[in-house]
Design an enzyme around this catalytic site. Structure first.
Site, PDB file in Angstrom:
ATOM      1  N   ILE A 162       1.769   0.637  -1.957  1.00 34.13           N
ATOM      2  CA  ILE A 162       0.155   1.384  -2.039  1.00 34.13           C
ATOM      3  C   ILE A 162      -0.269   1.507  -3.938  1.00 34.13           C
ATOM      4  CG2 ILE A 162      -1.475   2.480  -2.357  1.00 34.13           C
ATOM      5  CD1 ILE A 162      -1.771   3.082   0.545  1.00 34.13           C
ATOM      6  N   GLY A 188       1.931   7.414   0.692  1.00 34.04           N
ATOM      7  CA  GLY A 188       2.156   7.680   1.978  1.00 34.04           C
ATOM      8  C   GLY A 188       1.243   8.058   2.894  1.00 34.04           C
ATOM      9  N   GLY A 221     -14.236   9.439  19.756  1.00 38.70           N
ATOM     10  CA  GLY A 221     -13.238   9.372  20.931  1.00 38.70           C
ATOM     11  C   GLY A 221     -12.856  10.641  21.166  1.00 38.70           C
ATOM     12  N   GLY A 280       5.254   3.682  -4.294  1.00 38.02           N
ATOM     13  CA  GLY A 280       5.403   2.688  -2.704  1.00 38.02           C
ATOM     14  C   GLY A 280       4.830   1.381  -2.807  1.00 38.02           C
ATOM     15  N   HIS A 305       9.569 -31.372  -0.879  1.00 39.16           N
ATOM     16  CA  HIS A 305       9.340 -31.505  -2.311  1.00 39.16           C
ATOM     17  C   HIS A 305       8.596 -31.841  -3.145  1.00 39.16           C
ATOM     18  CE1 HIS A 305      11.366 -31.212  -6.025  1.00 39.16           C
ATOM     19  NE2 HIS A 305      11.468 -32.790  -6.680  1.00 39.16           N
ATOM     20  N   LYS A 316      -6.043  -7.378  -1.455  1.00 35.66           N
ATOM     21  CA  LYS A 316      -5.938  -8.044  -1.960  1.00 35.66           C
ATOM     22  C   LYS A 316      -7.140  -9.239  -2.568  1.00 35.66           C
ATOM     23  CE  LYS A 316      -2.995  -6.658  -0.638  1.00 35.66           C
ATOM     24  NZ  LYS A 316      -2.315  -5.547   0.758  1.00 35.66           N
TER      25      LYS A 316
HETATM   26  P1  FAD Z   1      -6.675   1.593  11.632  1.00 39.35           P
HETATM   27  O1  FAD Z   1      -6.799   0.671  11.397  1.00 39.35           O
HETATM   28  O2  FAD Z   1      -6.217   3.215  11.053  1.00 39.35           O
HETATM   29  O3  FAD Z   1      -7.610   2.204  12.436  1.00 39.35           O
HETATM   30  C1  FAD Z   1      -8.407   3.000  13.472  1.00 39.35           C
HETATM   31  C2  FAD Z   1     -10.225   3.756  13.710  1.00 39.35           C
HETATM   32  O4  FAD Z   1      -9.845   4.428  14.530  1.00 39.35           O
HETATM   33  C3  FAD Z   1     -10.123   3.471  11.966  1.00 39.35           C
HETATM   34  O5  FAD Z   1     -11.242   2.960  12.042  1.00 39.35           O
HETATM   35  C4  FAD Z   1     -11.551   4.820  12.871  1.00 39.35           C
HETATM   36  O6  FAD Z   1     -11.569   5.435  11.953  1.00 39.35           O
HETATM   37  C5  FAD Z   1     -10.965   4.978  14.752  1.00 39.35           C
HETATM   38  N1  FAD Z   1     -10.469   6.439  14.636  1.00 39.35           N
HETATM   39  C6  FAD Z   1      -9.584   7.462  14.353  1.00 39.35           C
HETATM   40  N2  FAD Z   1     -10.272   8.290  15.373  1.00 39.35           N
HETATM   41  C7  FAD Z   1     -10.916   8.308  15.946  1.00 39.35           C
HETATM   42  C8  FAD Z   1     -11.727   9.251  17.109  1.00 39.35           C
HETATM   43  N3  FAD Z   1     -10.908   9.720  17.532  1.00 39.35           N
HETATM   44  N4  FAD Z   1     -12.954   8.233  17.760  1.00 39.35           N
HETATM   45  C9  FAD Z   1     -13.277   7.378  17.345  1.00 39.35           C
HETATM   46  N5  FAD Z   1     -12.486   6.330  15.795  1.00 39.35           N
HETATM   47  C10 FAD Z   1     -11.400   7.209  15.784  1.00 39.35           C
HETATM   48  N6  FAD Z   1      -1.326  -3.377   6.328  1.00 39.35           N
HETATM   49  C11 FAD Z   1      -1.012  -4.546   5.992  1.00 39.35           C
HETATM   50  O7  FAD Z   1      -0.277  -5.142   7.038  1.00 39.35           O
HETATM   51  N7  FAD Z   1      -1.120  -5.823   5.087  1.00 39.35           N
HETATM   52  C12 FAD Z   1      -1.318  -5.097   4.236  1.00 39.35           C
HETATM   53  O8  FAD Z   1      -1.562  -5.443   3.262  1.00 39.35           O
HETATM   54  C13 FAD Z   1      -2.685  -4.029   3.920  1.00 39.35           C
HETATM   55  N8  FAD Z   1      -2.853  -3.486   3.037  1.00 39.35           N
HETATM   56  C14 FAD Z   1      -2.766  -1.827   2.409  1.00 39.35           C
HETATM   57  C15 FAD Z   1      -3.554  -1.444   1.819  1.00 39.35           C
HETATM   58  C16 FAD Z   1      -4.262  -0.215   1.310  1.00 39.35           C
HETATM   59  C17 FAD Z   1      -5.072   0.690   0.634  1.00 39.35           C
HETATM   60  C18 FAD Z   1      -3.823   0.736   2.652  1.00 39.35           C
HETATM   61  C19 FAD Z   1      -4.461   1.621   2.687  1.00 39.35           C
HETATM   62  C20 FAD Z   1      -3.366   0.230   3.870  1.00 39.35           C
HETATM   63  C21 FAD Z   1      -3.181  -0.766   4.075  1.00 39.35           C
HETATM   64  N9  FAD Z   1      -2.152  -1.883   4.755  1.00 39.35           N
HETATM   65  C22 FAD Z   1      -2.006  -3.197   5.048  1.00 39.35           C
HETATM   66  C23 FAD Z   1      -2.496  -1.360   6.013  1.00 39.35           C
HETATM   67  C24 FAD Z   1      -2.929  -1.002   7.378  1.00 39.35           C
HETATM   68  O9  FAD Z   1      -4.007  -0.472   6.923  1.00 39.35           O
HETATM   69  C25 FAD Z   1      -2.560  -0.489   8.857  1.00 39.35           C
HETATM   70  O10 FAD Z   1      -1.802  -0.672   9.010  1.00 39.35           O
HETATM   71  C26 FAD Z   1      -3.463  -0.966   9.440  1.00 39.35           C
HETATM   72  O11 FAD Z   1      -5.247  -0.818   9.213  1.00 39.35           O
HETATM   73  C27 FAD Z   1      -3.450   0.229  11.026  1.00 39.35           C
HETATM   74  O12 FAD Z   1      -3.728  -0.364  12.038  1.00 39.35           O
HETATM   75  P2  FAD Z   1      -4.525   0.457  13.182  1.00 39.35           P
HETATM   76  O13 FAD Z   1      -5.683  -0.374  13.878  1.00 39.35           O
HETATM   77  O14 FAD Z   1      -3.679   1.342  13.790  1.00 39.35           O
HETATM   78  O15 FAD Z   1      -5.309   2.109  12.442  1.00 39.35           O
HETATM   79  P1  NAD Z   2       4.933   4.652   0.956  1.00 42.15           P
HETATM   80  O1  NAD Z   2       5.444   5.619   1.715  1.00 42.15           O
HETATM   81  O2  NAD Z   2       4.986   3.187   0.810  1.00 42.15           O
HETATM   82  O3  NAD Z   2       5.222   4.893  -0.785  1.00 42.15           O
HETATM   83  C1  NAD Z   2       4.943   6.372  -0.823  1.00 42.15           C
HETATM   84  C2  NAD Z   2       6.143   6.567  -2.171  1.00 42.15           C
HETATM   85  O4  NAD Z   2       5.511   7.890  -2.386  1.00 42.15           O
HETATM   86  C3  NAD Z   2       7.625   6.760  -1.767  1.00 42.15           C
HETATM   87  O5  NAD Z   2       7.994   6.060  -2.084  1.00 42.15           O
HETATM   88  C4  NAD Z   2       7.880   8.137  -1.874  1.00 42.15           C
HETATM   89  O6  NAD Z   2       9.134   8.646  -2.700  1.00 42.15           O
HETATM   90  C5  NAD Z   2       6.764   8.890  -2.731  1.00 42.15           C
HETATM   91  N1  NAD Z   2       6.317  10.319  -2.843  1.00 42.15           N
HETATM   92  C6  NAD Z   2       6.140  10.962  -1.857  1.00 42.15           C
HETATM   93  N2  NAD Z   2       5.962  12.241  -2.012  1.00 42.15           N
HETATM   94  C7  NAD Z   2       5.749  11.938  -3.664  1.00 42.15           C
HETATM   95  C8  NAD Z   2       6.337  12.724  -4.613  1.00 42.15           C
HETATM   96  N3  NAD Z   2       5.926  14.374  -4.338  1.00 42.15           N
HETATM   97  N4  NAD Z   2       5.555  12.770  -5.978  1.00 42.15           N
HETATM   98  C9  NAD Z   2       5.911  11.322  -6.120  1.00 42.15           C
HETATM   99  N5  NAD Z   2       6.805  10.680  -5.226  1.00 42.15           N
HETATM  100  C10 NAD Z   2       6.204  10.850  -3.862  1.00 42.15           C
HETATM  101  O7  NAD Z   2       3.315   4.798   1.216  1.00 42.15           O
HETATM  102  P2  NAD Z   2       2.032   4.517   0.643  1.00 42.15           P
HETATM  103  O8  NAD Z   2       2.558   3.331  -0.429  1.00 42.15           O
HETATM  104  O9  NAD Z   2       0.992   5.330   0.647  1.00 42.15           O
HETATM  105  O10 NAD Z   2       1.879   3.187   2.082  1.00 42.15           O
HETATM  106  C11 NAD Z   2       1.405   3.540   2.506  1.00 42.15           C
HETATM  107  C12 NAD Z   2       1.636   2.785   4.029  1.00 42.15           C
HETATM  108  O11 NAD Z   2       0.821   1.920   4.106  1.00 42.15           O
HETATM  109  C13 NAD Z   2       3.094   1.763   3.915  1.00 42.15           C
HETATM  110  O12 NAD Z   2       3.985   2.482   4.181  1.00 42.15           O
HETATM  111  C14 NAD Z   2       2.782   0.612   4.594  1.00 42.15           C
HETATM  112  O13 NAD Z   2       3.095   1.014   5.632  1.00 42.15           O
HETATM  113  C15 NAD Z   2       1.073   1.197   4.712  1.00 42.15           C
HETATM  114  N6  NAD Z   2       0.916  -0.262   3.404  1.00 42.15           N
HETATM  115  C16 NAD Z   2       0.866  -1.798   3.772  1.00 42.15           C
HETATM  116  C17 NAD Z   2       0.652  -3.031   2.591  1.00 42.15           C
HETATM  117  C18 NAD Z   2       1.249  -3.467   2.666  1.00 42.15           C
HETATM  118  O14 NAD Z   2       1.790  -4.440   4.250  1.00 42.15           O
HETATM  119  N7  NAD Z   2       1.474  -4.733   2.019  1.00 42.15           N
HETATM  120  C19 NAD Z   2       0.046  -1.953   1.519  1.00 42.15           C
HETATM  121  C20 NAD Z   2      -0.507  -0.921   1.514  1.00 42.15           C
HETATM  122  C21 NAD Z   2       0.152  -0.191   2.268  1.00 42.15           C
END
Ligand code: FAD
Ligand code: NAD
Length: 473
Positions: free
Chosen positions: A193, A279, A121, A191, A452, A57
């Site tokens: 991302i 994904g 962990g 998707g 408004h 963001k």
């Molecule tokens: P995570 O945030 O993945 O945290 C897991 C933590 O556990 C990590 O620090 C990892 O290192 C640690 N860990 C794993 N295994 C172990 C272990 N065995 N021992 C110790 N530590 C461990 N979601 C939104 O809602 N809004 C968004 O705008 C958004 N944007 C995103 C943009 C990107 C580029 C990406 C990649 C994801 C985005 N997401 C967004 C998704 C969001 O980041 C995840 O849904 C969220 O972080 C999940 O939270 P979590 O706590 O389950 O896991």
């Molecule tokens: P996604 O599931 O949103 O999109 C992945 C896309 O890749 C799909 O449309 C799928 O059909 C396509 N795909 C898969 N295999 C392919 C191939 N071989 N060739 C071409 N296309 C292919 O996954 P993402 O964008 O990687 O994000 C992962 C998850 O992270 C999201 O589902 C979401 O839960 C979370 N996320 C959330 C936000 C947010 O809330 N704004 C932002 C980023 C990520």
């Protein structure tokens, strides 16, 4: 051996929130996390704060500012000359925001007297967690827990014939760290991302080609919204190819040559960098010793019930590592629920009212069901839409792209879904979540006074539209 009421494994938005709530409720709490940032130091906040929601963001905002000055200010009578772009400063600003927030979480841990155990962990028999150092420092230790919360999150999926080198072929983490704007950028996956990070680099001047395997664009969103969004993103310059399946990529030359296939046959695409955004998958590597019989399903998710209980008593799992959308706020709410249930409360999470936001510009946001899902359920519904071009505020802001759609039950008028494509959709959706949580009808929403001129009037008008009473269209 140290003993705690609650030991959380994973310090992302699911785990750290669970730890804070547990501590607030008077439970002695420790959290184990292995994340090491690019400065080589441990950091709390998981994917979301370090390499997900927040850094993406930050770059989306910076890139939108640049794009506005360059392309949108003219019509307001504002001309800027000598515009320059300093990518390293942009990345530095993003890193500073990340560090402020992750340090903030560490501060909250101190305030709430939560023990932060840095390392990997591993779940062992007898409610024990072994913590092993990951950065070569510290000593292994084993802690005893009355309750364990697994919150180990998710990691990016990869494709069989592609190696992520974080240089030419990157995942979402690498795509947040480019040192300059690539001339041509390929993105696999249209998707969340792919669209968000594709937008960042496209606004900054990259030619972005997005290859999406599915024939449908954003299959999980409302069809009308997805169609409008596709049209708009293509207009913005994102070259989105649907039904395009990537087979392999060759990095032996200066750039990357991607081989993909669509209905018309085989093609090659040459780009400077390639983002793989196909994904994410649940992360359970090395989480439990073989004696611990934790049930992980065939897709790799830890199996839980509606209260996030695993198959082992007193062990819970929350966030991306369990079923449901991979969203930070979904994980945090599960964390709160589990902490409160451990403390004897009866909290639950309503998975039907979890909002989704895609932070493109305009943004896409929704809550509840799509028309497609309701048709599948053979449920009778009615809907009202309102285009942003008919909103006075949207016109004043020059943000006339998009629409709001409100879907309700045909018999009771209860709101079943709200879908928004437009400026500030991420904020507008909150009203719809509150309405649905309180089982409001479109008529209820229509009776509420909306200021408004605001974008929220479009939600009001769409609700009026369900009963063919929209005033400004
Ligand atoms: P995570 O945030 O993945 O945290 C897991 C933590 O556990 C990590 O620090 C990892 O290192 C640690 N860990 C794993 N295994 C172990 C272990 N065995 N021992 C110790 N530590 C461990 N979601 C939104 O809602 N809004 C968004 O705008 C958004 N944007 C995103 C943009 C990107 C580029 C990406 C990649 C994801 C985005 N997401 C967004 C998704 C969001 O980041 C995840 O849904 C969220 O972080 C999940 O939270 P979590 O706590 O389950 O896991
Ligand atoms: P996604 O599931 O949103 O999109 C992945 C896309 O890749 C799909 O449309 C799928 O059909 C396509 N795909 C898969 N295999 C392919 C191939 N071989 N060739 C071409 N296309 C292919 O996954 P993402 O964008 O990687 O994000 C992962 C998850 O992270 C999201 O589902 C979401 O839960 C979370 N996320 C959330 C936000 C947010 O809330 N704004 C932002 C980023 C990520």
């Amino acid at each position: 051996m140290k003993e705690f009421d609650v030991v959380v494994i994973g310090g992302g938005p699911a785990g750290y929130v669970a730890a804070i709530r547990s501590a607030q409720l008077g439970l002695s709490t420790a959290l184990v996390d292995e994340y090491v940032g690019k400065d080589g130091k441990h950091a709390l906040g998981g994917t979301c704060l370090n390499a997900g929601c927040i850094p993406s963001k930050a770059l989306l905002d910076s890139s939108e500012h640049y794009h506005r000055v360059k392309h949108k200010f003219g019509s307001h009578g504002i001309t800027a000359t000598g515009l320059t772009l300093d990518v390293s400063k942009m990345i530095e600003r993003k890193d500073k925001i990340v560090s402020t927030l992750t340090k903030g979480v560490a501060g909250l841990f101190k305030k709430n007297k939560i023990t932060w155990l840095q390392g990997h962990g591993r779940l062992e028999l007898g409610m024990k967690v072994r913590v092993s150092p990951v950065a070569g420092e510290g000593e292994e230790e084993v802690v005893q827990a009355k309750h364990i919360i697994l919150a180990t999150g998710s990691v990016p999926r990869t494709l069989p014939n592609l190696t992520i080198d974080q240089e030419k072929v990157v995942d979402s983490t690498g795509a947040l760290e480019f040192k300059e704007v690539p001339k041509r950028l390929g993105v696999i996956g249209a998707g969340v991302i792919g669209l968000e990070l594709g937008s960042v680099w496209s606004r900054l001047g990259a030619e972005v080609v997005v290859l999406e395997a599915m024939d449908d664009f954003l299959a999980m969103t409302d069809e009308q919204i997805a169609a409008e969004a596709l049209k708009e993103f293509k207009r913005q310059g994102l070259d989105i190819h649907l039904g395009a399946r990537v087979n392999k990529a060759d990095v032996s030359g200066a750039g990357v040559v991607v081989d993909y296939e669509d209905a018309e046959g085989e093609h090659q695409l040459e780009v400077d960098k390639l983002v793989v955004a196909v994904g994410r998958k649940p992360h359970t590597d090395g989480l439990n010793s073989t004696e611990v019989d934790l049930f992980v399903d065939e897709s790799g998710y830890i199996h839980v019930d509606e209260f996030c209980c695993t198959n082992i008593p007193d062990i819970y799992a929350i966030g991306d590592v369990v079923r449901g959308p991979m969203l930070a706020h979904k994980g945090s709410e599960e964390g709160i629920m589990v902490a409160e249930r451990i403390a004897g409360k009866k909290t639950r999470v309503n998975h039907d009212t979890i909002p989704w936001v895609i932070y493109t510009w305009p943004e896409i946001a929704w809550v509840g069901k799509t028309e497609k899902a309701l048709k599948k359920e053979a449920r009778e519904f009615q809907s009202g839409t309102f285009p942003m071009r008919a909103s006075g505020r949207a016109l004043a802001m020059e943000e006339t792209v998009g629409l709001v759609k409100v879907i309700t039950d045909a018999g009771t008028d209860e709101i079943l879904g709200v879908h928004i494509f437009g400026a500030a959709a991420s904020e507008l959706i909150a009203e719809a979540v509150v309405a649905m949580e309180y089982k409001a009808s479109a008529e209820d929403l229509a009776c509420i006074v909306h200021a408004h001129p605001t974008m929220s009037e479009a939600v009001h008008e769409a609700a009026l539209g369900v009963h063919k009473r929209s005033l400004h269209i």
